[in-house]
Design a protein around this motif. Structure first.
Motif, PDB file in Angstrom:
ATOM      1  N   LYS A   1     -11.804  -7.041  -8.906  1.00 34.15           N
ATOM      2  CA  LYS A   1     -10.725  -6.012  -8.419  1.00 34.15           C
ATOM      3  C   LYS A   1      -9.802  -5.964  -9.989  1.00 34.15           C
ATOM      4  CE  LYS A   1      -8.151  -2.897  -6.350  1.00 34.15           C
ATOM      5  NZ  LYS A   1      -8.666  -1.707  -6.052  1.00 34.15           N
ATOM      6  N   LEU A   2      -9.640  -7.171 -10.542  1.00 28.67           N
ATOM      7  CA  LEU A   2      -8.803  -7.377 -11.621  1.00 28.67           C
ATOM      8  C   LEU A   2      -9.471  -6.549 -12.805  1.00 28.67           C
ATOM      9  CD1 LEU A   2      -7.189 -10.927 -10.928  1.00 28.67           C
ATOM     10  CD2 LEU A   2      -5.889  -8.412 -10.871  1.00 28.67           C
TER      11      LEU A   2
ATOM     12  N   ARG B   1      -5.826  -8.369  -3.336  1.00 28.10           N
ATOM     13  CA  ARG B   1      -6.700  -7.022  -4.082  1.00 28.10           C
ATOM     14  C   ARG B   1      -5.624  -5.983  -3.800  1.00 28.10           C
ATOM     15  NH1 ARG B   1     -10.315  -5.435  -1.386  1.00 28.10           N
ATOM     16  NH2 ARG B   1     -10.953  -7.038   0.085  1.00 28.10           N
ATOM     17  N   GLU B   2      -4.675  -5.866  -2.605  1.00 25.41           N
ATOM     18  CA  GLU B   2      -3.666  -4.779  -2.367  1.00 25.41           C
ATOM     19  C   GLU B   2      -2.631  -4.874  -3.208  1.00 25.41           C
ATOM     20  OE1 GLU B   2      -3.131  -1.011  -1.240  1.00 25.41           O
ATOM     21  OE2 GLU B   2      -4.918  -2.120  -0.235  1.00 25.41           O
TER      22      GLU B   2
ATOM     23  N   ARG C   1       0.823  -1.252  -0.070  1.00 25.87           N
ATOM     24  CA  ARG C   1       0.020   0.167   0.128  1.00 25.87           C
ATOM     25  C   ARG C   1       0.875   1.400  -0.117  1.00 25.87           C
ATOM     26  NH1 ARG C   1      -5.235   0.812   3.755  1.00 25.87           N
ATOM     27  NH2 ARG C   1      -5.861  -0.695   2.346  1.00 25.87           N
ATOM     28  N   VAL C   2       0.840   2.020  -0.948  1.00 27.16           N
ATOM     29  CA  VAL C   2       1.499   3.380  -1.256  1.00 27.16           C
ATOM     30  C   VAL C   2       1.366   4.225   0.045  1.00 27.16           C
ATOM     31  CG1 VAL C   2       1.835   5.375  -2.449  1.00 27.16           C
ATOM     32  CG2 VAL C   2       1.763   3.208  -3.619  1.00 27.16           C
TER      33      VAL C   2
ATOM     34  N   ASP D   1       1.134  -5.146  -9.122  1.00 28.55           N
ATOM     35  CA  ASP D   1       1.543  -6.238  -9.784  1.00 28.55           C
ATOM     36  C   ASP D   1       0.271  -6.990 -10.313  1.00 28.55           C
ATOM     37  OD1 ASP D   1       2.975  -8.255 -11.120  1.00 28.55           O
ATOM     38  OD2 ASP D   1       4.212  -8.542  -9.575  1.00 28.55           O
ATOM     39  N   LYS D   2      -0.478  -6.551 -11.083  1.00 30.12           N
ATOM     40  CA  LYS D   2      -1.795  -7.267 -11.551  1.00 30.12           C
ATOM     41  C   LYS D   2      -1.389  -8.334 -12.157  1.00 30.12           C
ATOM     42  CE  LYS D   2      -5.956  -5.954 -14.289  1.00 30.12           C
ATOM     43  NZ  LYS D   2      -6.565  -4.671 -15.089  1.00 30.12           N
TER      44      LYS D   2
END
Length: 232
Positions: free
Chosen positions: A224-225, A192-193, A156-157, A198-199
């Motif tokens: 989410k993707l 999800r995070e 998480r940024v 990195d999808k």
């Protein structure tokens, strides 16, 4: 500033209706006061005027005293105060973390601890992979959840994360067939995070373990993707 002062001021802004609601929202063996988040944040801002002058050692000791009260809100305050002092965070080792986390028995306290303290310490190499894996192998569902949610600050940024596919998936792959609801929800959150940084790795993980994953994980992570949101 003393522990008694913190408890007294928390009680002064307590909401009886909120106190009752907490029993359903996140059942715990700790005592509820019923303090809403905005009121707690305002108090923390006031306390911080004095507490920011403390040494990391003083703050860590005080956080432990707050945890010892076994008051739900006091535990939250302890985590929040430590989060505000990065020098104190840098001194947290495994023993300190396990002491500060000794009351985790509900999702709210567990997640606050994991996102603000344990995940940060892991990312900064103050605890290692084996320490987190030990939590994951615990019979205590809340320490297992801690291990999974501790991956969130890696990615998480807003919490300083830059992405850590290897360690995140190392944890996730060990709980793909766990059907404890608290673990299922944590696994979905972790994936999800990670998908934000990195999808492709998350997509590959989902395809590999599709038949073993709980329906909630498949539904939320695939959504989410595909859409960038948790729910369609």
């Amino acid at each position: 500033m003393k522990t008694g002062t913190i408890i007294s001021e928390l009680k002064s802004v307590a909401d009886p209706a909120r106190q009752e609601a907490y029993k359903t929202m996140f059942p715990t063996s700790m005592k509820y006061l019923g303090v809403r988040a905005p009121a707690m944040r305002e108090l923390i801002k006031n306390w911080w005027v004095e507490i920011k002058k403390w040494t990391p050692e003083e703050l860590t000791s005080f956080a432990k005293e707050l945890v010892d009260t076994r008051v739900f809100e006091a535990n939250q305050v302890a985590f929040e105060l430590l989060w505000k002092n990065k020098n104190a965070l840098k001194q947290l080792n495994l023993a300190n973390l396990e002491y500060l986390g000794k009351n985790i028995d509900n999702w709210a306290t567990t997640d606050a601890f994991s996102v603000m303290l344990s995940g940060w310490a892991w990312r900064n190499k103050q605890i290692n992979d084996n320490d987190v894996l030990k939590w994951l192998n615990s019979e205590n569902r809340w320490w297992r959840r801690t291990a999974i949610v501790s991956t969130v600050p890696l990615n998480r940024v807003a919490r300083g994360g830059t992405g850590d596919t290897k360690r995140t998936l190392m944890i996730c792959e060990k709980v793909v067939d766990d059907r404890d609801d608290m673990i299922v929800k944590a696994l979905s959150w972790a994936l999800r995070e990670l998908s934000k940084s990195d999808k492709p790795a998350v997509k590959e993980f989902m395809e590999k373990y599709d038949s073993e994953l709980a329906g909630r994980v498949r539904r939320e992570v695939y959504t989410k993707l595909e859409t960038g949101r948790k729910n369609g």
